[in-house]
Design a protein around this motif. Structure first.
Motif, short mmCIF file in Angstrom:
data_model
loop_
_atom_site.label_atom_id
_atom_site.label_comp_id
_atom_site.label_asym_id
_atom_site.label_seq_id
_atom_site.Cartn_x
_atom_site.Cartn_y
_atom_site.Cartn_z
N ASP A 103 0.83 -1.21 0.00
CA ASP A 103 0.00 0.00 0.00
C ASP A 103 0.86 1.25 0.00
O ASP A 103 0.59 2.21 -0.73
CB ASP A 103 -0.94 0.02 1.21
CG ASP A 103 -2.03 -1.04 1.13
OD1 ASP A 103 -2.24 -1.61 0.03
OD2 ASP A 103 -2.66 -1.31 2.17
N ALA A 104 1.91 1.26 0.81
CA ALA A 104 2.80 2.43 0.88
C ALA A 104 3.55 2.63 -0.44
O ALA A 104 3.71 3.76 -0.91
CB ALA A 104 3.78 2.26 2.04
N VAL A 105 4.01 1.54 -1.05
CA VAL A 105 4.70 1.64 -2.34
C VAL A 105 3.74 2.18 -3.39
O VAL A 105 4.10 3.06 -4.19
CB VAL A 105 5.28 0.27 -2.77
CG1 VAL A 105 5.75 0.30 -4.21
CG2 VAL A 105 6.42 -0.14 -1.85
N MET A 106 2.51 1.69 -3.39
CA MET A 106 1.54 2.15 -4.38
C MET A 106 1.26 3.64 -4.23
O MET A 106 1.17 4.37 -5.22
CB MET A 106 0.24 1.35 -4.28
CG MET A 106 0.37 -0.06 -4.80
SD MET A 106 -1.16 -1.00 -4.66
CE MET A 106 -2.22 -0.09 -5.75
N LEU A 107 1.13 4.11 -2.98
CA LEU A 107 0.92 5.55 -2.77
C LEU A 107 2.08 6.35 -3.32
O LEU A 107 1.90 7.37 -3.98
CB LEU A 107 0.74 5.84 -1.28
CG LEU A 107 -0.60 5.49 -0.68
CD1 LEU A 107 -0.57 5.67 0.83
CD2 LEU A 107 -1.70 6.32 -1.29
N ARG A 108 3.28 5.88 -3.06
CA ARG A 108 4.46 6.60 -3.55
C ARG A 108 4.53 6.55 -5.07
O ARG A 108 4.84 7.56 -5.70
CB ARG A 108 5.70 5.99 -2.92
CG ARG A 108 6.95 6.71 -3.31
CD ARG A 108 7.91 6.80 -2.18
NE ARG A 108 9.15 7.40 -2.64
CZ ARG A 108 10.32 7.13 -2.15
NH1 ARG A 108 10.43 6.29 -1.15
NH2 ARG A 108 11.39 7.71 -2.62
N PHE A 109 4.22 5.41 -5.66
CA PHE A 109 4.29 5.29 -7.12
C PHE A 109 3.19 6.11 -7.79
O PHE A 109 3.40 6.62 -8.87
CB PHE A 109 4.17 3.82 -7.53
CG PHE A 109 5.48 3.11 -7.62
CD1 PHE A 109 5.81 2.37 -8.73
CD2 PHE A 109 6.40 3.18 -6.58
CE1 PHE A 109 7.02 1.72 -8.82
CE2 PHE A 109 7.60 2.53 -6.66
CZ PHE A 109 7.92 1.80 -7.77
N ASP A 110 2.04 6.22 -7.15
CA ASP A 110 0.97 7.04 -7.72
C ASP A 110 1.44 8.47 -7.94
O ASP A 110 1.06 9.12 -8.91
CB ASP A 110 -0.27 7.05 -6.82
CG ASP A 110 -1.07 5.77 -6.93
OD1 ASP A 110 -0.87 5.01 -7.89
OD2 ASP A 110 -1.90 5.53 -6.04
N VAL A 111 2.28 8.95 -7.04
CA VAL A 111 2.79 10.32 -7.14
C VAL A 111 3.98 10.38 -8.09
O VAL A 111 4.06 11.26 -8.94
CB VAL A 111 3.18 10.84 -5.74
CG1 VAL A 111 3.89 12.17 -5.83
CG2 VAL A 111 1.96 10.94 -4.86
N GLU A 112 4.89 9.44 -7.95
CA GLU A 112 6.16 9.52 -8.65
C GLU A 112 6.19 8.80 -10.00
O GLU A 112 7.07 9.06 -10.81
CB GLU A 112 7.28 8.97 -7.77
CG GLU A 112 7.49 9.78 -6.51
CD GLU A 112 8.57 9.20 -5.61
OE1 GLU A 112 9.26 8.26 -6.03
OE2 GLU A 112 8.71 9.71 -4.49
N ARG A 113 5.27 7.86 -10.20
CA ARG A 113 5.32 7.06 -11.43
C ARG A 113 3.97 7.07 -12.12
O ARG A 113 3.13 6.22 -11.86
CB ARG A 113 5.68 5.61 -11.09
CG ARG A 113 7.05 5.37 -10.55
CD ARG A 113 8.03 4.78 -11.53
NE ARG A 113 7.52 3.86 -12.48
CZ ARG A 113 7.81 2.56 -12.53
NH1 ARG A 113 8.59 2.03 -11.65
NH2 ARG A 113 7.33 1.81 -13.48
N PRO A 114 3.73 7.98 -13.04
CA PRO A 114 2.44 7.99 -13.73
C PRO A 114 2.25 6.79 -14.65
O PRO A 114 1.15 6.52 -15.10
CB PRO A 114 2.49 9.30 -14.54
CG PRO A 114 3.94 9.61 -14.68
CD PRO A 114 4.62 9.05 -13.47
N ASP A 115 3.32 6.03 -14.90
CA ASP A 115 3.25 4.86 -15.76
C ASP A 115 2.91 3.58 -14.99
O ASP A 115 3.08 2.48 -15.50
CB ASP A 115 4.57 4.67 -16.51
CG ASP A 115 5.76 4.54 -15.57
OD1 ASP A 115 5.74 5.20 -14.50
OD2 ASP A 115 6.70 3.81 -15.89
N TRP A 116 2.40 3.72 -13.77
CA TRP A 116 2.03 2.59 -12.92
C TRP A 116 1.07 1.68 -13.66
O TRP A 116 0.13 2.12 -14.28
CB TRP A 116 1.39 3.12 -11.64
CG TRP A 116 1.00 2.05 -10.70
CD1 TRP A 116 -0.22 1.51 -10.57
CD2 TRP A 116 1.84 1.39 -9.78
NE1 TRP A 116 -0.21 0.55 -9.60
CE2 TRP A 116 1.04 0.44 -9.10
CE3 TRP A 116 3.18 1.47 -9.45
CZ2 TRP A 116 1.55 -0.38 -8.12
CZ3 TRP A 116 3.67 0.65 -8.47
CH2 TRP A 116 2.87 -0.27 -7.83
#
Length: 177
Positions: A103-116
């Motif tokens: 969950d924490a990684v996903m939150l961070r990736f949502d902000v930093e990685r638009p290619d999620w």
């Protein structure tokens, strides 16, 4: 606000309770009336109030159905069949730690990685399951530390990828000269 109810549903619930109380009170007066004119007037009032109560209850039910339909259409967390067989091999405590870290990684990736995308989520699960199986201190590790390790491992995997293999990256044209 009550669990799961929207503000509109709460208001309608209160309105329905008050409508019911008014209908019951009117009904009691109707049953106690003896004058024909009073019975006729109270009968019409009772009919209107009962109709108002039915409409309130119908609207309340409609809003609840719409909320449930919207919730059913909303994608939830991946089911066990979509996640990994590996989650079945870890302890319940490890699985809970994996879910917190994911969950924490996903939150961070949502902000930093638009290619999620789903492949990235599968990769995060794979990395966390591997860490859980191989790291004796996995359960004691702060979630922030696990997030940093996952991101570091994903970055190292992407650094090893050929240009154009990374998400949202165009291949580098080769000079023909």
């Amino acid at each position: 606000m009550s669990a799961g109810l929207t503000r509109d549903e709460e208001i309608l619930a209160r309105l329905a309770e008050r409508d019911l109380a008014a209908v019951e009170r009117t009904h009691d007066k109707l049953m106690a009336a003896e004058d024909a004119a009073e019975i006729a007037e109270l009968g019409r009032t009772y009919t209107r109030m009962a109709r108002s109560l039915r409409q309130t209850l119908a609207l309340k039910a409609k809003l609840a159905r719409e909320r449930e339909d919207a919730a059913a259409k909303r994608p939830g967390p991946p089911g066990p069949e979509l996640v990994h067989e590996g989650l079945r091999t870890v302890s319940p405590d490890q699985r809970a730690q994996i879910e917190r870290a994911r969950d924490a990684v996903m939150l961070r990736f949502d902000v930093e990685r638009p290619d999620w995308d789903e492949l990235d989520e599968a990769m995060v699960y794979d990395i966390l399951i591997t860490l859980a199986e191989e790291d004796e201190d996995f359960l004691e590790a702060p979630v922030g530390t696990l997030v940093a390790r996952v991101i570091e491992l994903i970055a190292s995997l992407e650094d090893d990828a050929e240009p154009g293999d990374r998400p949202c990256e165009e291949p580098v044209p080769q000079d023909s000269a």
